[in-house]
Design a protein around this motif. Structure first.
Motif, PDB file in Angstrom:
ATOM      1  N   GLU A   1      62.638  34.802 -47.068  1.00 56.69           N
ATOM      2  CA  GLU A   1      62.884  35.580 -48.294  1.00 56.69           C
ATOM      3  C   GLU A   1      63.009  37.061 -47.984  1.00 56.69           C
ATOM      4  O   GLU A   1      63.910  37.726 -48.484  1.00 56.69           O
ATOM      5  CB  GLU A   1      61.745  35.322 -49.285  1.00 56.69           C
ATOM      6  CG  GLU A   1      62.010  35.883 -50.652  1.00 56.69           C
ATOM      7  CD  GLU A   1      61.048  35.334 -51.690  1.00 56.69           C
ATOM      8  OE1 GLU A   1      60.677  36.119 -52.578  1.00 56.69           O
ATOM      9  OE2 GLU A   1      60.705  34.142 -51.625  1.00 56.69           O
ATOM     10  N   GLU A   2      62.123  37.566 -47.140  1.00 58.65           N
ATOM     11  CA  GLU A   2      62.184  38.982 -46.776  1.00 58.65           C
ATOM     12  C   GLU A   2      63.451  39.306 -45.992  1.00 58.65           C
ATOM     13  O   GLU A   2      64.077  40.345 -46.214  1.00 58.65           O
ATOM     14  CB  GLU A   2      60.945  39.365 -45.980  1.00 58.65           C
ATOM     15  CG  GLU A   2      59.682  39.388 -46.814  1.00 58.65           C
ATOM     16  CD  GLU A   2      58.409  39.629 -46.008  1.00 58.65           C
ATOM     17  OE1 GLU A   2      58.507  39.867 -44.791  1.00 58.65           O
ATOM     18  OE2 GLU A   2      57.326  39.572 -46.610  1.00 58.65           O
ATOM     19  N   ALA A   3      63.833  38.423 -45.084  1.00 58.68           N
ATOM     20  CA  ALA A   3      65.022  38.658 -44.256  1.00 58.68           C
ATOM     21  C   ALA A   3      66.318  38.553 -45.057  1.00 58.68           C
ATOM     22  O   ALA A   3      67.234  39.373 -44.905  1.00 58.68           O
ATOM     23  CB  ALA A   3      65.047  37.685 -43.089  1.00 58.68           C
ATOM     24  N   ILE A   4      66.403  37.572 -45.916  1.00 56.25           N
ATOM     25  CA  ILE A   4      67.654  37.315 -46.634  1.00 56.25           C
ATOM     26  C   ILE A   4      67.836  38.224 -47.835  1.00 56.25           C
ATOM     27  O   ILE A   4      68.881  38.846 -48.003  1.00 56.25           O
ATOM     28  CB  ILE A   4      67.705  35.832 -47.089  1.00 56.25           C
ATOM     29  CG1 ILE A   4      67.801  34.931 -45.858  1.00 56.25           C
ATOM     30  CG2 ILE A   4      68.857  35.596 -48.052  1.00 56.25           C
ATOM     31  CD1 ILE A   4      67.577  33.476 -46.162  1.00 56.25           C
ATOM     32  N   PHE A   5      66.824  38.316 -48.677  1.00 56.01           N
ATOM     33  CA  PHE A   5      66.995  38.979 -49.960  1.00 56.01           C
ATOM     34  C   PHE A   5      66.749  40.481 -49.926  1.00 56.01           C
ATOM     35  O   PHE A   5      66.885  41.151 -50.942  1.00 56.01           O
ATOM     36  CB  PHE A   5      66.151  38.282 -51.034  1.00 56.01           C
ATOM     37  CG  PHE A   5      66.614  36.846 -51.250  1.00 56.01           C
ATOM     38  CD1 PHE A   5      67.824  36.596 -51.860  1.00 56.01           C
ATOM     39  CD2 PHE A   5      65.851  35.790 -50.810  1.00 56.01           C
ATOM     40  CE1 PHE A   5      68.270  35.292 -52.037  1.00 56.01           C
ATOM     41  CE2 PHE A   5      66.268  34.485 -50.986  1.00 56.01           C
ATOM     42  CZ  PHE A   5      67.483  34.231 -51.606  1.00 56.01           C
ATOM     43  N   SER A   6      66.453  41.005 -48.734  1.00 59.21           N
ATOM     44  CA  SER A   6      66.389  42.464 -48.606  1.00 59.21           C
ATOM     45  C   SER A   6      67.797  43.032 -48.396  1.00 59.21           C
ATOM     46  O   SER A   6      68.004  44.229 -48.462  1.00 59.21           O
ATOM     47  CB  SER A   6      65.473  42.879 -47.460  1.00 59.21           C
ATOM     48  OG  SER A   6      65.970  42.382 -46.227  1.00 59.21           O
ATOM     49  N   GLY A   7      68.763  42.147 -48.160  1.00 58.65           N
ATOM     50  CA  GLY A   7      70.157  42.558 -48.019  1.00 58.65           C
ATOM     51  C   GLY A   7      70.573  42.761 -46.582  1.00 58.65           C
ATOM     52  O   GLY A   7      69.789  42.567 -45.663  1.00 58.65           O
ATOM     53  N   PRO A   8      71.834  43.119 -46.411  1.00 62.38           N
ATOM     54  CA  PRO A   8      72.383  43.271 -45.051  1.00 62.38           C
ATOM     55  C   PRO A   8      71.770  44.418 -44.270  1.00 62.38           C
ATOM     56  O   PRO A   8      71.214  45.319 -44.787  1.00 62.38           O
ATOM     57  CB  PRO A   8      73.870  43.509 -45.294  1.00 62.38           C
ATOM     58  CG  PRO A   8      74.008  43.913 -46.710  1.00 62.38           C
ATOM     59  CD  PRO A   8      72.805  43.413 -47.435  1.00 62.38           C
TER      60      PRO A   8
END
Length: 90
Positions: free
Chosen positions: A83-90
Motif C-alpha cells: 500500500e505504501e509503495a503503490i499508493f504513494s504514487g510514482p
C-alpha cells in the motif's frame, strides 16, 4: 471476514480481500479483464495488474518525458508495504 494483519504477505490474503483492499484504495476493476484494475488520484493515474506471482503497476504518463513508469511487486510483501509503495504514487 476481516482483513488479515497489515503485516501479512499479500499471498496470504483471499482474493476477495485483495479486491476489497483495492476498492478501498480507490481502484476500479475492469469488467472485461478481471485481473486489471484502474486508479486515478489527483496527481497520478495507474493501471494495476494482478499477475500470477506479482502485482504490477503502470503509472500513466508519469515519467519526466511523459512516458509510463512500471513497477512490479511480489505477493510476498506485506499489504502495508504494498500500500505504501503503490499508493504513494510514482
Amino acid at each position: 471476514m476481516n482483513f488479515p494483519n497489515p503485516d501479512t504477505p499479500l499471498y496470504n490474503h483471499p482474493l476477495p480481500k485483495i479486491e476489497q483492499w483495492l476498492q478501498e484504495n480507490g481502484c476500479q476493476q475492469n469488467p472485461e479483464k478481471l485481473h486489471c484494475w484502474w486508479v486515478e488520484k489527483p496527481d497520478w493515474k495507474a493501471e494495476l495488474l494482478l499477475d500470477i506471482d506479482q502485482l504490477t503497476i503502470r503509472y500513466i504518463d508519469a515519467g519526466v518525458d511523459g512516458s509510463d513508469i512500471q513497477r512490479s511487486f511480489k505477493y510476498s510483501l506485506s499489504r502495508r508495504d504494498l500500500e505504501e509503495a503503490i499508493f504513494s504514487g510514482p
